[in-house]
Design a protein around this motif. Sequence first.
Motif, PDB file in Angstrom:
ATOM      1  N   ILE A 156       0.833  -1.203   0.000  1.00 45.48           N
ATOM      2  CA  ILE A 156       0.000   0.000   0.000  1.00 45.48           C
ATOM      3  C   ILE A 156       0.872   1.259   0.000  1.00 45.48           C
ATOM      4  N   LEU A 157       1.981   1.216   0.717  1.00 44.83           N
ATOM      5  CA  LEU A 157       2.876   2.374   0.761  1.00 44.83           C
ATOM      6  C   LEU A 157       3.661   2.553  -0.534  1.00 44.83           C
ATOM      7  N   LEU A 158       3.977   1.441  -1.200  1.00 48.67           N
ATOM      8  CA  LEU A 158       4.770   1.471  -2.436  1.00 48.67           C
ATOM      9  C   LEU A 158       3.996   0.732  -3.531  1.00 48.67           C
ATOM     10  N   PRO A 159       2.935   1.350  -4.034  1.00 45.15           N
ATOM     11  CA  PRO A 159       2.053   0.640  -4.974  1.00 45.15           C
ATOM     12  C   PRO A 159       2.731   0.181  -6.257  1.00 45.15           C
ATOM     13  N   LYS A 160       3.809   0.831  -6.679  1.00 45.05           N
ATOM     14  CA  LYS A 160       4.490   0.403  -7.901  1.00 45.05           C
ATOM     15  C   LYS A 160       5.172  -0.955  -7.732  1.00 45.05           C
ATOM     16  N   LEU A 161       5.457  -1.316  -6.484  1.00 41.76           N
ATOM     17  CA  LEU A 161       6.083  -2.604  -6.194  1.00 41.76           C
ATOM     18  C   LEU A 161       5.083  -3.583  -5.587  1.00 41.76           C
ATOM     19  N   ARG A 162       3.816  -3.302  -5.746  1.00 41.31           N
ATOM     20  CA  ARG A 162       2.753  -4.067  -5.084  1.00 41.31           C
ATOM     21  C   ARG A 162       2.881  -5.570  -5.337  1.00 41.31           C
ATOM     22  N   TRP A 163       3.055  -5.957  -6.605  1.00 41.01           N
ATOM     23  CA  TRP A 163       3.058  -7.385  -6.921  1.00 41.01           C
ATOM     24  C   TRP A 163       4.301  -8.084  -6.391  1.00 41.01           C
ATOM     25  N   PHE A 164       5.396  -7.355  -6.251  1.00 40.88           N
ATOM     26  CA  PHE A 164       6.596  -7.921  -5.647  1.00 40.88           C
ATOM     27  C   PHE A 164       6.334  -8.281  -4.188  1.00 40.88           C
ATOM     28  N   GLY A 209      -5.635  11.852   8.065  1.00 42.97           N
ATOM     29  CA  GLY A 209      -4.589  12.590   7.355  1.00 42.97           C
ATOM     30  C   GLY A 209      -3.191  12.134   7.689  1.00 42.97           C
ATOM     31  N   TRP A 210      -3.043  10.902   8.187  1.00 41.20           N
ATOM     32  CA  TRP A 210      -1.735  10.353   8.537  1.00 41.20           C
ATOM     33  C   TRP A 210      -1.229   9.475   7.392  1.00 41.20           C
ATOM     34  N   LEU A 211      -0.084   9.815   6.837  1.00 37.97           N
ATOM     35  CA  LEU A 211       0.593   9.048   5.794  1.00 37.97           C
ATOM     36  C   LEU A 211      -0.161   9.005   4.469  1.00 37.97           C
ATOM     37  N   PHE A 212      -1.490   9.004   4.525  1.00 38.95           N
ATOM     38  CA  PHE A 212      -2.303   8.848   3.326  1.00 38.95           C
ATOM     39  C   PHE A 212      -3.268  10.018   3.171  1.00 38.95           C
ATOM     40  N   HIS A 213      -3.713  10.217   1.934  1.00 40.34           N
ATOM     41  CA  HIS A 213      -4.876  11.058   1.686  1.00 40.34           C
ATOM     42  C   HIS A 213      -5.836  10.238   0.836  1.00 40.34           C
ATOM     43  N   ALA A 214      -7.080  10.591   0.850  1.00 41.13           N
ATOM     44  CA  ALA A 214      -8.076   9.873   0.061  1.00 41.13           C
ATOM     45  C   ALA A 214      -8.121  10.437  -1.351  1.00 41.13           C
ATOM     46  N   ASP A 215      -8.114   9.553  -2.350  1.00 37.78           N
ATOM     47  CA  ASP A 215      -8.228  10.034  -3.725  1.00 37.78           C
ATOM     48  C   ASP A 215      -9.692  10.367  -4.033  1.00 37.78           C
ATOM     49  N   GLU A 216      -9.989  10.686  -5.276  1.00 37.57           N
ATOM     50  CA  GLU A 216     -11.349  11.089  -5.629  1.00 37.57           C
ATOM     51  C   GLU A 216     -12.372   9.994  -5.355  1.00 37.57           C
ATOM     52  N   GLY A 217     -11.925   8.771  -5.418  1.00 38.96           N
ATOM     53  CA  GLY A 217     -12.834   7.662  -5.142  1.00 38.96           C
ATOM     54  C   GLY A 217     -12.882   7.270  -3.689  1.00 38.96           C
ATOM     55  N   GLY A 218     -12.049   7.923  -2.844  1.00 33.78           N
ATOM     56  CA  GLY A 218     -12.048   7.624  -1.421  1.00 33.78           C
ATOM     57  C   GLY A 218     -11.007   6.622  -0.979  1.00 33.78           C
ATOM     58  N   PRO A 220      -7.271   5.173   0.026  1.00 31.86           N
ATOM     59  CA  PRO A 220      -6.077   5.756   0.647  1.00 31.86           C
ATOM     60  C   PRO A 220      -4.888   5.730  -0.303  1.00 31.86           C
ATOM     61  N   ILE A 221      -4.283   6.890  -0.513  1.00 29.33           N
ATOM     62  CA  ILE A 221      -3.120   7.041  -1.385  1.00 29.33           C
ATOM     63  C   ILE A 221      -1.970   7.590  -0.549  1.00 29.33           C
ATOM     64  N   PRO A 222      -0.770   6.990  -0.636  1.00 29.50           N
ATOM     65  CA  PRO A 222       0.358   7.520   0.136  1.00 29.50           C
ATOM     66  C   PRO A 222       0.668   8.956  -0.217  1.00 29.50           C
ATOM     67  N   LYS A 223       0.915   9.771   0.806  1.00 31.17           N
ATOM     68  CA  LYS A 223       1.303  11.149   0.566  1.00 31.17           C
ATOM     69  C   LYS A 223       2.705  11.216   0.004  1.00 31.17           C
ATOM     70  N   ARG A 224       2.984  12.258  -0.735  1.00 31.45           N
ATOM     71  CA  ARG A 224       4.329  12.459  -1.242  1.00 31.45           C
ATOM     72  C   ARG A 224       5.231  12.871  -0.089  1.00 31.45           C
ATOM     73  N   SER A 225       6.531  12.587  -0.263  1.00 38.13           N
ATOM     74  CA  SER A 225       7.475  12.846   0.828  1.00 38.13           C
ATOM     75  C   SER A 225       7.520  14.315   1.225  1.00 38.13           C
ATOM     76  N   GLY A 226       7.209  15.198   0.296  1.00 38.96           N
ATOM     77  CA  GLY A 226       7.274  16.618   0.616  1.00 38.96           C
ATOM     78  C   GLY A 226       6.027  17.178   1.259  1.00 38.96           C
ATOM     79  N   SER A 227       4.967  16.356   1.289  1.00 39.98           N
ATOM     80  CA  SER A 227       3.723  16.858   1.861  1.00 39.98           C
ATOM     81  C   SER A 227       3.720  16.673   3.362  1.00 39.98           C
ATOM     82  N   ARG A 228       2.819  17.332   3.995  1.00 39.05           N
ATOM     83  CA  ARG A 228       2.746  17.294   5.453  1.00 39.05           C
ATOM     84  C   ARG A 228       2.197  15.948   5.903  1.00 39.05           C
ATOM     85  N   PRO A 229       2.871  15.223   6.823  1.00 38.81           N
ATOM     86  CA  PRO A 229       2.448  13.891   7.209  1.00 38.81           C
ATOM     87  C   PRO A 229       1.157  13.898   8.031  1.00 38.81           C
TER      88      PRO A 229
END
Length: 229
Positions: A156-164, A209-218, A220-229
């Motif tokens: 969930i934190l690294l969705p690009k590596l999800r299948w790994f 609002g911890w680590l994730f924000h909700a996308d348009e569909g609701g 949880p999407i990991p926040k970018r490193s530069g955003s406020r945790p």
Amino acid sequence: MNRPLASTGWILVTTLVLVLAFIPFDPVLSTRAQALPETIVAFNRMITDFGTFGWMIYLSGLVLAVAFILRRAVRQAPLQRRVRTVRNLAAYFFLTIGTASVLVHALKFLIGRARPELLVDLGAYSLTPFTGDNLFESFPSGHSTAAGAFFGVFAILLPKLRWFFFALALVIGISRVIVGAHYPSDVAAGLLLGLWTSLMVAFLFAKRGWLFHADEGGWPIPKRSGSRP
């Protein structure tokens, strides 16, 4: 009900389908897995205990405690933000793995399925609930649940590596069948229970609002490193 939360019912449906699909073949698959060449069995004995809850809970709890202490000691805002992120990451691991541990041990106690080592004496479908005996705590697999939760957090934190990460969890789950500790249906249930737990905790964190924000569909999407945790 929130649409994304409701749609996570697919995990429950998938769990039921996989468990029901494996159950008729549990005795044959378990016996054949244990009869694999000794080098394969030995390798799986070596890796199987990676899926234990203890070290995961203690490590994430230790990091969480250290992060709380550091945040109180740190005064500079940018560094405080980094420490807060570490704290939230540790909390995500700790809550996910801890919750999964409680759930799987409760189910083991309530269901009481005999382990494969009792196959000859009791068969593959013997249920003796409420014993508290490890020999009757086969379903779901605890190691598989721990692996599903642990690697589910990474997925969930690294969705690009999800299948790994899913593949790593599956390797641990399969090892439980090869070493004779569980049936395939136990493993399927455990892996999906762990994954479901990691997703539910992510929903909870996104709401705060911890680590994730909700996308348009609701979701949880990991926040970018530069955003406020």
